[in-house]
Design a protein around this motif. Structure first.
Motif, PDB file in Angstrom:
ATOM      1  N   LYS A 238       2.312  42.962   4.505  1.00  0.00           N
ATOM      2  CA  LYS A 238       1.680  42.595   5.761  1.00  0.00           C
ATOM      3  C   LYS A 238       0.644  41.509   5.504  1.00  0.00           C
ATOM      4  CE  LYS A 238       2.320  47.098   7.929  1.00  0.00           C
ATOM      5  NZ  LYS A 238       1.650  48.272   8.531  1.00  0.00           N
ATOM      6  N   ASP A 290       2.275  33.867  11.009  1.00  0.00           N
ATOM      7  CA  ASP A 290       2.420  35.219  11.546  1.00  0.00           C
ATOM      8  C   ASP A 290       2.791  35.142  13.023  1.00  0.00           C
ATOM      9  OD1 ASP A 290       1.526  35.967   9.071  1.00  0.00           O
ATOM     10  OD2 ASP A 290      -0.484  36.522   9.719  1.00  0.00           O
ATOM     11  N   THR A 292       5.553  37.003  16.438  1.00  0.00           N
ATOM     12  CA  THR A 292       6.495  37.984  16.967  1.00  0.00           C
ATOM     13  C   THR A 292       7.769  37.263  17.392  1.00  0.00           C
ATOM     14  OG1 THR A 292       4.661  39.329  17.798  1.00  0.00           O
ATOM     15  CG2 THR A 292       6.839  39.783  18.709  1.00  0.00           C
ATOM     16  N   ARG A 331       7.703  41.901  14.417  1.00  0.00           N
ATOM     17  CA  ARG A 331       6.585  41.114  13.906  1.00  0.00           C
ATOM     18  C   ARG A 331       6.941  40.570  12.544  1.00  0.00           C
ATOM     19  NH1 ARG A 331       2.154  40.326  16.012  1.00  0.00           N
ATOM     20  NH2 ARG A 331       1.126  39.999  14.016  1.00  0.00           N
TER      21      ARG A 331
END
Length: 379
Positions: A238, A290, A292, A331
């Motif tokens: 992440k 980063d 979606t 994501r």
């Protein structure tokens, strides 16, 4: 799928591959006859002007935010300086009261002097104390004035910033409205065209005794067979766990560039809407930041494509893919592989078509290279 590595020796041959036809409609078939095509073109031109207005407002907002930050830092420093001056004044006043601060105490100090020289020294010290007090008061007044000016300028800049935000929002609404109308017209024109094509095919088939079929079938974009999501290796950690990893990256690495934004010529009906990267089939395509997954699918001349939404409000598109590696709503992290390069859609050869958009719709794109540079990505 067999992976083909990129070498400098093949750069020229790959670079010539590009989007054959990616115009305002994103297809090779046009927007419709006569006035309908003209109207669609007008809508796309107006959307392009709104995109430019949006970018001007966005840059003004960014400058305003920086200025507000500087002003607030100056306000905080001036407030701290004013507090220190007040503390010094209080301490100085208390010292004068306890010592030779004037009144009866000051008179007693002069009377108790053991010599004229000592008395003159005490008078001189008292005068210097008065000068120091006056100097402190002046500095306090100046500090208060500077603080008031900084606060007034902050309020003015914040007011201007709100206006720029409103202009940016209005420009985005105009973009979405124009593009929505254009796409509705395109869909209607496409439906009418397909109906006419089917009617013509049926009539010809009847004349041919039922055995005739149009060569190539009904017109439409080619998307290839790689539309299923396939595992593309281990996912990165992440974003919060990726110490030292840059927030923004190149969409492919290496990233040899071919056709650029706004290029025009025989391969496009209008102007090129993104940046092409000359890579072979099967190269990993990465999320530049980063985000979606907003859209995944096969549509128009872009073939297999992925559109990501980023936290800064922008969208990035990755087109002509051979394989998807993500699903809608997923994501993704900067640098994560979201698919493999390919040649689906209207292309002359394998490459990645990359766009940065104000909205997810075709027609709201901006030049990707300056945008990437602003985010620390050099190409």
């Amino acid at each position: 799928m067999r992976r083909v590595g990129f070498t400098r020796r093949y750069a020229v041959s790959v670079a010539v591959a590009g989007c054959l036809v990616v115009g305002a409609s994103g297809t090779g078939y046009g927007a419709g006859p006569g006035s309908e095509a003209v109207e669609v073109e007008r809508l796309y031109r107006e959307a392009a002007a709104a995109v430019q207005a949006h970018e001007v407002a966005r840059k003004a907002v960014a400058r305003g935010r920086e200025k507000v930050g500087r002003l607030r830092a100056a306000e905080a420093a001036e407030a701290a300086r004013l507090a220190q001056l007040r503390e010094v004044m209080g301490e100085f006043a208390r010292g004068q009261y306890r010592g030779s601060g004037g009144g009866l105490g000051y008179t007693l100090l002069l009377v108790s002097a053991e010599s004229p020289e000592q008395m003159m020294e005490r008078v001189s010290l008292a005068r210097r104390g008065g000068h120091a007090t006056a100097s402190l008061l002046t500095r306090v007044r100046e500090s208060r004035a500077r603080l008031a000016r900084d606060r007034a300028e902050s309020a003015r800049v914040l007011g201007a910033l709100k206006g720029e935000f409103a202009r940016q929002s209005a420009a985005r609404d105009r973009i979405e409205g124009k593009l929505k109308e254009a796409q509705e017209r395109l869909r209607a024109a496409e439906a009418a065209r397909r109906t006419a094509f089917a009617a013509a095919a049926a009539a010809r088939a009847g004349k041919a005794g039922g055995g005739w079929a149009p060569a190539g079938g009904a017109p439409g974009p080619a998307c290839g067979s790689g539309a299923d999501v396939e595992p593309l290796g281990s996912r990165p950690r992440k974003p919060s766990d990726r110490a030292g990893t840059p927030k923004w990256v190149k969409p492919v690495d290496p990233a040899p560039m071919s056709s650029g934004f706004a290029d025009s010529g025989g391969r496009w009906r209008h102007r090129h809407t993104g940046q092409d990267f000359a890579v072979f089939d099967g190269e990993p395509v990465r999320a530049v930041g980063d985000g979606t997954v907003h859209f995944i699918g096969c549509g128009d001349g872009f073939g297999n494509q992925v559109i990501l939404r980023h936290a800064n409000g922008y969208f990035t598109q990755y087109a002509h893919l051979s394989v998807f590696g993500v699903r809608t709503g997923q994501r993704v992290a900067a640098g994560e592989t979201i698919g493999l390069s390919g040649r689906t859609g209207n292309v002359s050869g394998p490459h990645l078509h990359f766009e940065v958009r104000v909205t997810p719709q075709l027609g709201s794109g901006i030049n990707p290279l300056p945008w990437l540079r602003e985010h620390g990505v050099a190409l």
